[in-house]
Write an enzyme that holds these catalytic residues in place. Structure first.
Site, PDB file in Angstrom:
ATOM      1  N   HIS A 121       1.088  -1.107   0.138  1.00  0.00           N
ATOM      2  CA  HIS A 121      -0.441   0.174   0.293  1.00  0.00           C
ATOM      3  C   HIS A 121       1.196   1.476  -0.291  1.00  0.00           C
ATOM      4  O   HIS A 121       1.034   2.526  -0.934  1.00  0.00           O
ATOM      5  CB  HIS A 121      -1.401   0.264   1.225  1.00  0.00           C
ATOM      6  N   HIS A 160       1.580   4.816  -2.836  1.00  0.00           N
ATOM      7  CA  HIS A 160       2.106   6.135  -2.811  1.00  0.00           C
ATOM      8  C   HIS A 160       3.264   7.005  -2.260  1.00  0.00           C
ATOM      9  O   HIS A 160       3.603   7.945  -3.193  1.00  0.00           O
ATOM     10  CB  HIS A 160       1.607   6.224  -0.652  1.00  0.00           C
ATOM     11  N   HIS A 218      -3.751   0.731  -6.178  1.00  0.00           N
ATOM     12  CA  HIS A 218      -4.279   1.675  -4.629  1.00  0.00           C
ATOM     13  C   HIS A 218      -6.013   1.448  -4.099  1.00  0.00           C
ATOM     14  O   HIS A 218      -6.258   0.877  -3.311  1.00  0.00           O
ATOM     15  CB  HIS A 218      -3.995   3.213  -4.831  1.00  0.00           C
ATOM     16  N   ASN A 240      -6.377   0.255  -0.647  1.00  0.00           N
ATOM     17  CA  ASN A 240      -6.864   0.470  -0.502  1.00  0.00           C
ATOM     18  C   ASN A 240      -8.073   0.228   0.684  1.00  0.00           C
ATOM     19  O   ASN A 240      -8.969   0.334   2.223  1.00  0.00           O
ATOM     20  CB  ASN A 240      -6.907   2.070  -0.160  1.00  0.00           C
ATOM     21  N   ILE A 299      -6.435   9.056  -0.406  1.00  0.00           N
ATOM     22  CA  ILE A 299      -6.385   9.088   0.786  1.00  0.00           C
ATOM     23  C   ILE A 299      -5.882   7.684   1.110  1.00  0.00           C
ATOM     24  O   ILE A 299      -5.298   7.225   0.582  1.00  0.00           O
ATOM     25  CB  ILE A 299      -8.026   8.417   0.652  1.00  0.00           C
TER      26      ILE A 299
END
Length: 498
Positions: free
Chosen positions: A159, A164, A350, A354, A498
């Site tokens: 993740h 990110h 993602h 997530n 997010i």
């Protein structure tokens, strides 16, 4: 089932040698090869030998050994965590479900890293063993140590690191080197919306020293060092879904099959839905870029594009600048594949890792983030507690109450879509382009995504696809493109917001 359709469906791999061997430097870490033997798993193989099972593509592995061992001594000695490196061997049954056959728990040798690992292997209790037996309790605890590793691997590597973190250089280089009217800027910009902002917030309250990650996940103060160290294994081209599946042995090239790949586990929801999404993204990127780059020479002569790629490789991912796998950005195929991979990372990859966090991790015993005690040893008070009150022993082993509340509060927020979310196949303004051909290609993109949604709904109705539902009949929807606001367990936003 969660290895194929949960939060971290990108670790499971085909087992191609037995016993599993470590890739760690033996001069530093000694013998780190597995101690799982044929004797441990033979009675699960339906009459096959291990060699026959490997040849038939029946054996798979969830490997959390080599990533963990280099940090395990420091974690166990210098934090309150007490945990293991793990390997789990699984057998592919005729209904395409995976049955775990053996779990290996490993610790660094007390005499020093150079002496290798101390391994202990656990197997499921016999089928005729009565429910609640000590053997079953120990097997459940062994599975919890695996879940702890998979939970940390998901949050810190799959993740954070692989979505990110690695996307940031693409965001920065795109904004620094491509003008607002450049066609590649227009293609990629929606997939970078709010990412730098959300990562800045994460650095202030989540992955900072003393933040939620250090408080609640077993690497504790080593969490970011652990995550950063695994960047050395990152390969941009292998984040393309087809390449990732082939690397893990989960798919083989097959020109006659859909997407040119044959999955070795036919009921692999993440891969099946993901390949549909990947293909639609790639077709859109191909259609769009062909409007502006008619030849390979047009790629090579676009100075903005070349400066963008140069900064991205040599500065943004500067630690990796000399890797031979980087595309040279000299032809249309390299541009299409690279842009497709960027969009895949920012959107579908993602989303898949997530927006199901509360569904799968909101109940901490399912995916604990920490282990506070080792497997109890016979003759100790902890072992007697495990025998007499296994639930209490289990809860005293996994994540503590305060940390559990922190994690649940965090993932509840992370699993929600905002009311202004912009999803794959959408733009926040209809005026994003004045090029009618580009607008028409984008409309086709949206229609193709709607067709993928219909196929996902149809698959989730097929009861024979057991990995799409699991025992509690929760359908796999993490790669369903559209969604409303709130916690929906579906929806692929354009970008990491997010």
């Amino acid at each position: 089932m969660e290895m194929l359709a949960g939060l971290n469906p990108v670790i499971i791999s085909l087992l191609q040698e037995f016993p599993p061997r470590s890739k760690l430097n033996a001069k530093v870490y000694g013998n780190q090869d597995s101690s799982i033997s044929e004797e441990h798993i033979r009675h699960f193989l339906k009459g096959l030998t291990v060699a026959e099972a490997i040849k038939s593509n029946k054996l798979f592995i969830l490997d959390h050994h080599d990533t963990v061992i280099p940090y395990l001594r420091r974690i166990n000695d210098n934090t309150t965590s007490k945990t293991y490196a793990t390997r789990t061997i699984l057998y592919l049954q005729n209904d395409d479900t995976l049955k775990p056959m053996a779990i290996e728990l490993s610790l660094p040798h007390p005499g020093g890293d150079q002496f290798g690992a101390i391994n202990k292997v656990y197997t499921p209790p016999p089928a005729d063993q009565k429910e609640g037996s000590l053997e079953e309790i120990i097997w459940q605890l062994a599975k919890a140590y695996v879940a702890v590793n998979d939970s940390v691997s998901h949050e810190l590597i799959t993740h954070f690191l692989h979505t990110h973190a690695v996307i940031e250089p693409f965001v920065i280089a795109t904004n620094r080197q491509l003008s607002l009217i450049h066609p590649i800027y227009k293609l990629l910009h929606p997939h970078f919306r709010d990412t730098m902002s959300i990562n800045a917030i994460a650095r202030q309250i989540l992955i900072n020293g003393g933040g939620v990650v250090e408080l609640a996940f077993y690497p504790a103060k080593y969490s970011m060092e652990f995550s950063s160290s695994l960047y050395k294994d990152w390969n941009f081209t292998e984040q393309a879904l087809p390449q990732d599946l082939k690397k893990r042995g989960m798919a083989v090239p097959h020109p006659e099959s859909k997407h040119g790949l044959r999955l070795l586990i036919k009921d692999y929801p993440y891969a099946i839905d993901g390949l549909d999404i990947w293909s639609v993204i790639r077709n859109w990127v191909s259609d769009y870029t062909s409007l502006y780059y008619k030849t390979d020479e047009a790629i090579r002569s676009d100075t903005e594009l070349q400066m963008w790629w140069k900064e991205l490789v040599e500065v943004g991912h500067g630690d990796k600048r000399d890797e031979p796998w980087w595309p040279k950005m000299e032809n249309r195929e390299e541009l299409i594949e690279s842009c497709t991979t960027m969009i895949w990372i920012a959107s579908a990859l993602h989303a898949a890792t997530n927006f199901g966090q509360y569904t799968y991790s909101g109940y901490m015993p399912n995916r604990p983030t920490n282990s506070r005690r080792f497997m109890p040893v016979e003759g100790t008070a902890e072992f007697e507690e495990l025998r007499e009150n296994p639930d209490r022993a289990f809860m005293r082993t996994i994540t503590a109450k305060l940390q559990t509340l922190l994690v649940i509060s965090l993932i509840e927020v992370l699993s929600m879509h905002s009311s202004d979310e912009v999803y794959l196949g959408q733009r926040d303004t209809a005026e994003w382009t004045v090029d009618l051909a580009a607008a028409a290609a984008f409309e086709r993109f949206g229609k193709a995504l709607a067709e993928v949604e219909e196929r996902i709904v149809e698959r989730n109705r097929e009861e024979k696809l057991r990995n799409r539902h699991g025992p509690v009949k929760i359908p796999y929807t993490l790669l369903f493109p559209s969604s409303g606001a709130g916690m929906t367990g579906k929806g692929i936003p354009n970008s990491i917001t997010i």
